[in-house]
Design a protein around this motif. Structure first.
Motif, short mmCIF file in Angstrom:
data_model
loop_
_atom_site.label_atom_id
_atom_site.label_comp_id
_atom_site.label_asym_id
_atom_site.label_seq_id
_atom_site.Cartn_x
_atom_site.Cartn_y
_atom_site.Cartn_z
N HIS A 61 0.84 -1.20 0.00
CA HIS A 61 0.00 0.00 0.00
C HIS A 61 0.88 1.25 0.00
CE1 HIS A 61 -3.08 -2.86 1.34
NE2 HIS A 61 -3.96 -1.99 0.90
N LEU A 62 0.39 2.26 -0.63
CA LEU A 62 1.00 3.59 -0.63
C LEU A 62 0.13 4.50 0.23
CD1 LEU A 62 2.43 5.54 -3.61
CD2 LEU A 62 0.60 6.58 -2.28
N TYR A 63 0.76 5.37 0.98
CA TYR A 63 0.03 6.28 1.87
C TYR A 63 0.40 7.73 1.56
CZ TYR A 63 -0.60 2.03 4.68
OH TYR A 63 -0.90 0.77 5.11
N VAL A 64 -0.59 8.61 1.65
CA VAL A 64 -0.37 10.05 1.56
C VAL A 64 -0.81 10.65 2.89
CG1 VAL A 64 -0.94 12.19 0.36
CG2 VAL A 64 -0.84 10.04 -0.92
N VAL A 65 0.09 11.41 3.51
CA VAL A 65 -0.24 12.04 4.79
C VAL A 65 -1.14 13.24 4.53
CG1 VAL A 65 0.67 13.14 6.87
CG2 VAL A 65 1.96 11.29 5.78
N GLU A 66 -2.29 13.22 5.14
CA GLU A 66 -3.24 14.32 5.01
C GLU A 66 -3.13 15.28 6.19
OE1 GLU A 66 -7.69 14.49 3.07
OE2 GLU A 66 -7.27 12.92 4.53
N TYR A 67 -2.82 14.73 7.34
CA TYR A 67 -2.71 15.54 8.57
C TYR A 67 -1.75 14.82 9.52
CZ TYR A 67 -3.95 17.37 13.17
OH TYR A 67 -3.88 17.90 14.43
N GLY A 68 -0.92 15.58 10.22
CA GLY A 68 -0.04 15.00 11.22
C GLY A 68 1.35 14.72 10.69
N LYS A 69 2.12 13.97 11.48
CA LYS A 69 3.50 13.64 11.12
C LYS A 69 3.76 12.17 11.42
CE LYS A 69 5.44 18.24 12.22
NZ LYS A 69 4.33 18.78 13.04
N ILE A 70 4.48 11.52 10.51
CA ILE A 70 4.87 10.12 10.65
C ILE A 70 6.39 10.04 10.61
CG2 ILE A 70 4.69 7.80 9.67
CD1 ILE A 70 2.00 8.83 10.53
N LYS A 71 6.97 9.27 11.52
CA LYS A 71 8.42 9.08 11.49
C LYS A 71 8.73 7.71 10.90
CE LYS A 71 9.07 7.20 16.18
NZ LYS A 71 9.86 7.30 17.44
N LEU A 72 9.79 7.67 10.10
CA LEU A 72 10.28 6.43 9.51
C LEU A 72 11.59 6.08 10.19
CD1 LEU A 72 9.63 7.03 5.70
CD2 LEU A 72 8.19 5.82 7.34
N GLY A 73 11.64 4.90 10.81
CA GLY A 73 12.82 4.52 11.54
C GLY A 73 13.20 3.07 11.28
N THR A 74 14.43 2.75 11.64
CA THR A 74 14.92 1.38 11.50
C THR A 74 15.76 1.05 12.72
OG1 THR A 74 16.12 -0.14 10.01
CG2 THR A 74 16.99 2.09 10.23
N ALA A 75 15.88 -0.25 12.99
CA ALA A 75 16.64 -0.69 14.16
C ALA A 75 17.75 -1.64 13.73
CB ALA A 75 15.71 -1.40 15.16
N SER A 76 18.90 -1.54 14.40
CA SER A 76 20.02 -2.42 14.12
C SER A 76 19.86 -3.73 14.89
CB SER A 76 21.34 -1.75 14.50
OG SER A 76 21.40 -1.56 15.91
#
Length: 239
Positions: A61-76
């Protein structure tokens, strides 16, 4: 943390938002086509701190942010976290897997209460086949993402921590800042630890750089907000 969100068949008849039309997915379409594509999307509401998807999950799925903030993170493998990006209104998440299907390369978590538009790849592919004007801005968005990733890698090698902090503040100001006289108020919604993860340094080192900038009168710090008092000096320090 599990996520009270959904991406089902429930369509909502809200007016097309200007923010949504800024997204590369919609910007190349005329009003009628944009409304038709929007009708194919579903609404995702995500509470602050909850997860949209996790690293390693299938990306369909593809997402478009309409409102707010999303963080993209990764873990080692040893449990250390890195914050790759903060995505805000009008920006997309998941476009990479549209052209190269595979597992998610990052975990997406809501920094704030957020509303997104969700579109399955099976629904989007016919639009790309029949409307090449949609594919071009999507590819441009991917190119910008790749360029930004390359710049971040270069900064980790060649730039010191204060320089990376200054560059991050300028970027956040350009994307989320609100002018206030000669200053720019940036509500970034990140903790100090998350800001440190964003620039790839320890919290203590980042805090020292921020304190130095504040002492010089370049910024004013508040909880999850920073006011850029002298963006020009910050830009010079970022180089």
């Amino acid at each position: 943390m599990g996520a009270p969100h959904w991406c089902g068949t429930n369509r909502e008849g809200e007016a097309v938002d200007d923010v949504l039309m800024q997204a590369p997915l919609f910007s190349a379409l005329d009003a009628e086509a944009a409304a038709a594509l929007r009708a194919s999307t579903t609404v995702v509401r995500l509470a602050k701190g909850h997860t949209l998807f996790r690293e390693g999950e299938p990306g369909d799925h593809l997402y478009v942010v309409e409102y707010g903030k999303i963080k993209l993170g990764t873990a080692s493998s040893d449990g250390r976290d890195a914050l790759l990006a903060v995505i805000g209104p009008g920006e997309m998440i998941g476009e990479l897997s549209l052209f190269d299907p595979g597992p998610r390369t990052a975990t997406a978590t809501a920094l704030t209460d957020s509303v997104l538009r969700c579109l399955g790849h099976d629904a989007l592919r016919p639009w790309l086949a029949g409307r090449p004007e949609v594919a071009e801005p999507l590819l441009q968005a991917l190119a910008r993402r790749l360029r930004k990733t390359n710049e971040a890698m270069s900064d980790l090698v060649f730039s010191d921590v204060p320089g990376r902090v200054a560059k991050a503040l300028i970027d956040l100001g350009e994307r989320f800042g609100v002018p206030q006289g000669d200053a720019i108020v940036v509500t970034h919604d990140m903790t100090q630890e998350e800001l440190a993860q964003l620039v790839g340094a320890s919290r203590e080192t980042v805090n020292k750089a921020l304190a130095d900038f504040a002492h010089r009168g370049w910024i004013r710090l508040e909880s999850r907000t920073v006011t850029l008092l002298d963006p020009e000096r910050l830009e010079r320090r970022a180089r």
